[in-house]
Write an enzyme that holds these catalytic residues in place. Structure first.
Site, short mmCIF file in Angstrom:
data_model
loop_
_atom_site.label_atom_id
_atom_site.label_comp_id
_atom_site.label_asym_id
_atom_site.label_seq_id
_atom_site.Cartn_x
_atom_site.Cartn_y
_atom_site.Cartn_z
N TYR A 49 0.83 -1.20 0.00
CA TYR A 49 0.00 0.00 0.00
C TYR A 49 0.87 1.26 0.00
O TYR A 49 1.40 1.68 1.04
CB TYR A 49 -0.93 0.03 1.21
CG TYR A 49 -1.86 -1.17 1.32
CD1 TYR A 49 -2.21 -1.93 0.20
CD2 TYR A 49 -2.39 -1.53 2.55
CE1 TYR A 49 -3.06 -3.02 0.31
CE2 TYR A 49 -3.26 -2.61 2.66
CZ TYR A 49 -3.59 -3.36 1.54
OH TYR A 49 -4.43 -4.44 1.65
N HIS A 134 0.22 -12.19 1.42
CA HIS A 134 -0.56 -11.29 0.57
C HIS A 134 -0.64 -11.80 -0.87
O HIS A 134 0.38 -11.90 -1.55
CB HIS A 134 0.09 -9.90 0.59
CG HIS A 134 -0.82 -8.78 0.23
ND1 HIS A 134 -0.40 -7.47 0.17
CD2 HIS A 134 -2.13 -8.76 -0.10
CE1 HIS A 134 -1.41 -6.70 -0.17
NE2 HIS A 134 -2.48 -7.46 -0.34
#
Length: 322
Positions: A49, A134
């Site tokens: 992010y 992830h």
């Protein structure tokens, strides 16, 4: 290991990593402050992010909070490495940040440990509560299961993280990970929502069988369910929504309106009410947005609405019996 209490609503920190558009540091801090004031105590972030920006901003705000009062998760699998950027290019994966860093998939134990260490440095914390692998299905699901998950199990056994899991958009990939490792929870993106419940067929029963919790994310289906009135055009799965999907969203909104409930409120609470769901994680890009989300989660919703949605064939069943 028992999971920490995540609360019914958690904060997803992709937005404060400049997802799609830049945000000032003070707005990011105010948004996180509003989340805290609303009672949110679970915060999820990732190196992905904003190429570490989300972790840095989150850590700066949480540094002023008592460590025992909040739960924080981040993710592993993508290592961040410095990159030459003489032309000032911007990130190519949706974040409005300089491309001064590149992401590299590394499911090895060394890579997982390095990812955790780098995240701790960016967060300015000594511990991480939850570590998720992830998007292993985006890169190499087999390597994620055979390399990364055993490494996470080892980190948990060593006490370096309290709980471990996997985050993905694919219910099938998450089910494969649960069958291949001893996970505490999974982060499910967009596959158990008011609009669609494919995870109810296999993944959620498997979670119940194995005692695996679910952090439910993407519950607005790329924003399609985020407004009381469905717009003429909207995104679905990060692309323009087809006509049949828009029509279903409007039918959902109409049914909710019949019971005095706005579509986003029903979307939030439907996603939260399945027995294996431990929390619904929602992002925000302003203080007002996260405050409104918390208010929606607390609004009373008549149980008859869930039955009516199922009767009209709009959902697979009430949220506690899908």
């Amino acid at each position: 290991m028992s999971l920490p209490d995540l609360g019914r609503l958690g904060f997803g920190a992709a937005g404060i990593g400049n997802l799609y558009r830049a945000m000032d540091d003070d707005v990011a801090a105010a948004t996180l402050g509003a989340a805290w004031d609303a009672g949110i105590r679970y915060f999820d972030t990732a190196p992905h992010y904003g190429l570490g920006l989300s972790e840095r901003r989150l850590g700066a705000v949480l540094a002023a909070k008592p460590r025992w009062e909040f739960v924080i998760s981040t993710k592993v699998g993508r290592i961040l490495e410095p990159a030459a950027n003489p032309d000032g290019a911007r990130d190519s994966e949706g974040f409005d940040v300089p491309a001064d860093t590149v992401r590299r998939w590394d499911p090895s134990e060394a890579g997982i440990r390095r990812s955790i260490e780098d995240s701790l440095d960016r967060l300015g914390l000594e511990t991480i509560d939850i570590a998720y692998l992830h998007d292993p299905d985006v890169y190499d699901l087999d390597a994620g299961i055979t390399q990364a998950l055993p490494a996470l199990e080892k980190l948990r056994a060593e006490g370096l993280v309290r709980a471990i899991g996997v985050g993905a958009n694919s219910a099938d990939a998450l089910a494969a990970c649960i069958r291949g490792a001893d996970l505490d929870l999974v982060m499910l993106a967009g596959r158990y929502t008011l609009l669609e419940q494919p995870a109810a067929a296999d993944l959620l029963p498997l979670c119940a069988e194995r005692g695996v919790g679910v952090a439910n994310v993407g519950v607005y289906n790329s924003g399609l369910l985020a407004r009381p009135v469905v717009p003429e055009t909207a995104n679905y799965n990060y692309a323009p929504a087809p006509a049949d999907i828009l029509a279903k969203a409007r039918a959902l909104a109409a049914c909710c309106a019949d019971y005095g409930v706005e579509l986003p409120t029903a979307a939030l609470q439907f996603a939260a009410n399945h027995p294996v769901v431990r929390t619904v994680v929602v992002g925000a890009t302003s203080p007002a947005q996260i405050t409104q989300t918390a208010e929606r989660m607390a609004e009373p919703v008549p149980a008859a609405l869930w039955d009516e949605l199922a009767r009209r064939g709009l959902t697979a069943g009430g949220p506690d019996r899908a």
